[in-house]
Design an enzyme around this catalytic site. Structure first.
Site, PDB file in Angstrom:
ATOM      1  N   HIS A 120       0.839  -1.212   0.000  1.00 53.21           N
ATOM      2  CA  HIS A 120       0.000   0.000   0.000  1.00 53.21           C
ATOM      3  C   HIS A 120       0.867   1.254   0.000  1.00 53.21           C
ATOM      4  CE1 HIS A 120      -3.091  -2.633   2.295  1.00 53.21           C
ATOM      5  NE2 HIS A 120      -3.651  -2.359   1.122  1.00 53.21           N
ATOM      6  N   LYS A 180     -15.171  -7.611   3.646  1.00 48.26           N
ATOM      7  CA  LYS A 180     -14.615  -8.941   3.428  1.00 48.26           C
ATOM      8  C   LYS A 180     -14.515  -9.750   4.709  1.00 48.26           C
ATOM      9  CE  LYS A 180     -11.117  -7.368   0.962  1.00 48.26           C
ATOM     10  NZ  LYS A 180      -9.944  -7.248   0.115  1.00 48.26           N
ATOM     11  N   ARG A 192      -1.877  -6.384  -8.360  1.00 47.48           N
ATOM     12  CA  ARG A 192      -0.800  -7.335  -8.081  1.00 47.48           C
ATOM     13  C   ARG A 192      -0.645  -8.353  -9.193  1.00 47.48           C
ATOM     14  NH1 ARG A 192      -3.011  -8.209  -2.122  1.00 47.48           N
ATOM     15  NH2 ARG A 192      -4.818  -8.288  -3.445  1.00 47.48           N
ATOM     16  N   SER A 210      -3.085  -7.674   2.985  1.00 47.80           N
ATOM     17  CA  SER A 210      -3.367  -7.491   4.418  1.00 47.80           C
ATOM     18  C   SER A 210      -3.831  -8.796   5.041  1.00 47.80           C
ATOM     19  CB  SER A 210      -4.439  -6.425   4.613  1.00 47.80           C
ATOM     20  OG  SER A 210      -3.998  -5.191   4.140  1.00 47.80           O
TER      21      SER A 210
END
Ligand code: PNS
Length: 162
Positions: A17, A41, A91, A128
């Protein structure tokens, strides 16, 4: 002045990030890091205040970056703050489908465009959720997150669960 929006859960902020935010801050005059209040999520590990505080420690050196929080639709927040563009890190192909869908939905809802920045190779495996999992079981995440985050994680998970 062009304002860019970097949205996310940041639960917690990772080196990936930070890299994307630093690169966005070099490209645009004004950057808003928009922290979602209630990530969908998962149950978030860190509170909104903790996530904001860790972000502030990690990106406080960037003078053209503000950290704000939002709830509801990202496009409504973007409109309220006059943001011109959403910037996201990509990514791998696994990110692509969902990110593309969100970009198209946001474009269709409001006209706002999403620009993607490719993640630096050394961060391409970072997320994360994986950082949380590794830290929870006592793994060393100190090379993957800013040092204040590593400290917070060590406090949260003092020893691996049984
Ligand atoms: O860090 P994350 O969890 O990948 O961030 C996802 C986030 C917060 C950017 C996304 O879930 C979002 O924009 N949520 C706000 C609600 C919204 O606008 N939903 C419609 C998206 S098309």
């Amino acid at each position: 002045m062009v304002t860019a929006l970097c949205p996310g859960s940041f639960d917690p902020v990772t080196n990936g990030h930070v890299d994307i935010i630093e690169r966005t801050a070099r490209l645009f005059d004004d950057v808003i890091v928009a922290v979602i209040r209630n990530p969908q999520k998962t149950q978030s590990l860190f509170s909104l205040e903790e996530r904001q505080e860790m972000l502030a420690e990690a990106i406080g050196h960037l003078s053209n970056v503000r950290i704000l929080y939002f709830k509801g639709l990202l496009v409504d927040f973007a409109r309220e703050y006059g943001a011109d563009v959403i910037v996201k890190g990509l990514r791998a192909v696994t990110d692509f489908d969902y990110e593309m869908q969100m970009a198209q939905m946001n474009q269709s809802l409001s006209g706002i465009e999403t620009l993607f920045i490719s993640t630096s190779p050394q961060n391409s495996f970072l997320s994360s959720s994986l950082v949380r999992e590794v830290a929870r079981f006592g793994g060393d995440v100190s090379s993957m997150v800013p040092s204040p985050v590593a400290k917070h994680l060590a406090e949260r998970f003092p020893s691996p669960p049984e």
